[in-house]
Design an enzyme around this catalytic site. Structure first.
Site, short mmCIF file in Angstrom:
data_model
loop_
_atom_site.label_atom_id
_atom_site.label_comp_id
_atom_site.label_asym_id
_atom_site.label_seq_id
_atom_site.Cartn_x
_atom_site.Cartn_y
_atom_site.Cartn_z
N HIS A 93 0.82 -1.23 0.00
CA HIS A 93 0.00 0.00 0.00
C HIS A 93 0.85 1.28 0.00
O HIS A 93 0.71 2.14 -0.86
CB HIS A 93 -0.86 0.05 1.26
CG HIS A 93 -1.82 -1.07 1.42
ND1 HIS A 93 -2.95 -1.22 0.66
CD2 HIS A 93 -1.83 -2.12 2.30
CE1 HIS A 93 -3.63 -2.28 1.06
NE2 HIS A 93 -2.97 -2.85 2.04
C1 BDR Z 1 -2.93 1.14 5.26
O1 BDR Z 1 -3.20 0.76 6.60
C2 BDR Z 1 -2.04 0.30 7.22
O2 BDR Z 1 -2.25 -0.94 7.80
C3 BDR Z 1 -0.98 0.21 6.16
O3 BDR Z 1 0.29 0.56 6.67
C4 BDR Z 1 -1.43 1.17 5.10
O4 BDR Z 1 -0.97 2.46 5.36
C5 BDR Z 1 -3.64 0.18 4.32
O5 BDR Z 1 -5.01 0.21 4.52
#
Ligand code: BDR
Ligand code: CA
Length: 332
Positions: free
Chosen positions: A253
């Site tokens: 992500h």
């Molecule tokens: C986001 O939420 C966190 O768990 C990850 O680091 C990322 O920024 C994904 O939904």
């Protein structure tokens, strides 16, 4: 050269984003600002310092930020996704290991919001703010310095989902869910702001083959990314978005938000007024007016109308940029 402040809650995919930002030759990473989210802000800060240590980087500031959201009560952290320590249980357990680390990145005297303001004023129009955790620090900076949108070059945010189902509820992505009020406040302002949400980040999946390549070819950084990703990959393949995948893999992500900065042409974008639902059953949901209707109803009239959200991505190009740059930057 992009001057970058990375606002982060490390976080395993945050570690990938940090490594990518450090490795990319077109990025000058000025500082990491930390926020609660995947773990407490204390652990996030310690992890940010540790990741810089691992990569042998001592010229990046670390400024500790918010421990709780701007309005709502804090929600539980995501240790079940990122491990108890937030980095796949790779944080050194013994004091000896910690103290032996001479490079330990020092904590900045300013808190995250003040650091962001200071840097934005010092480099007007030059800083790209990349926020890959809950948006609390940026919202606090905006509250203190309402002119922030004119002082920074752009704001790129990993968060939200337009068409893709959420990852904490069917509607909500984790960063927006953790502080929906902060996200909505940022979307209310007219500034070059891009949302890099699950519509694209669920397409940018890094596999064990890729991670093994990093382990074998990207020195200590690659070795760390391999080790830290074990826990995250386990989560993805047992419960998360990759449970039906043939090969173990996980979503990068936060690294995808870095990719938007350096490879914007790899993404297609939709624009319109946007809001984040603040509470109730749809809390954390991103709503984007893709038709450009400019709704005159309460909650939508007088909203900034040029918010951007990434809708599709050339995932291969992003992965290639990520791997190539981290390998090219390897430390032995
Ligand atoms: C986001 O939420 C966190 O768990 C990850 O680091 C990322 O920024 C994904 O939904
Ligand atoms: Ca994150």
């Amino acid at each position: 050269m992009h001057k970058v402040i990375l606002d982060t809650d490390p976080g395993i995919d945050d570690a990938m984003a940090i490594a990518y930002a450090i490795a990319h030759p077109d990025i000058k990473l000025l500082g990491l600002t930390t926020v609660f989210g995947n773990v407490s802000v204390e652990k996030a800060t310690r992890n940010a310092q540790y990741i810089l240590d691992v990569m042998g980087v001592s010229d990046v500031a670390v400024a500790k930020g918010a421990g709780v959201p701007v309005v709502q009560s804090p929600l539980p952290h995501s240790e079940f996704v990122h491990g108890d320590d937030g980095i796949g249980n790779c944080y050194p357990q013994s004091d000896v290991a910690l103290n032996a680390n001479a490079q330990h990145a020092q904590l900045h005297a300013l808190n995250a919001a003040d650091y962001i303001i200071e840097q934005a004023r010092a480099h007007p129009g030059e800083i790209s703010l990349l926020a890959v955790g809950p948006l609390t620090n940026i919202a606090l900076a905006l509250e203190k310095e309402p002119d922030l949108p004119n002082l920074v070059k752009q704001l790129i945010v990993m968060g939200g989902a337009v068409d893709e189902p959420g990852n904490v509820t069917p509607l909500a992505e984790a960063n927006f869910f953790n502080d929906p009020h902060a996200a909505d406040r940022l979307l209310a302002r007219d500034w070059p702001m891009m949302v890099v949400g699950l519509d694209v980040t669920h397409k940018v999946m890094i596999t064990d083959t890729h991670l093994a390549k990093l382990r074998d070819e990207a020195g200590v950084t690659g070795d760390f990314l391999w080790r830290t990703s074990r826990f995250y990959i386990d989560f993805y393949t047992s419960k998360g978005a990759a449970k039906d995948a043939v090969e173990p893999q996980c979503a990068m992500h936060d690294a995808a938000a870095v990719a938007y900065l350096v490879e914007p042409d790899a993404f297609s974008v939709a624009r319109g007024a946007a809001r984040v639902i603040e509470d109730g059953v749809a809390a954390g949901q991103l709503a984007l007016d893709r038709k450009g209707y400019q709704y005159t109803t309460e909650h939508w009239s007088e909203r900034a109308s040029n918010n951007g959200a990434c809708m599709s991505v050339d995932a291969e190009r992003v992965l290639d940029s990520f791997l190539t740059n981290i390998i090219a930057h390897r430390l032995v």
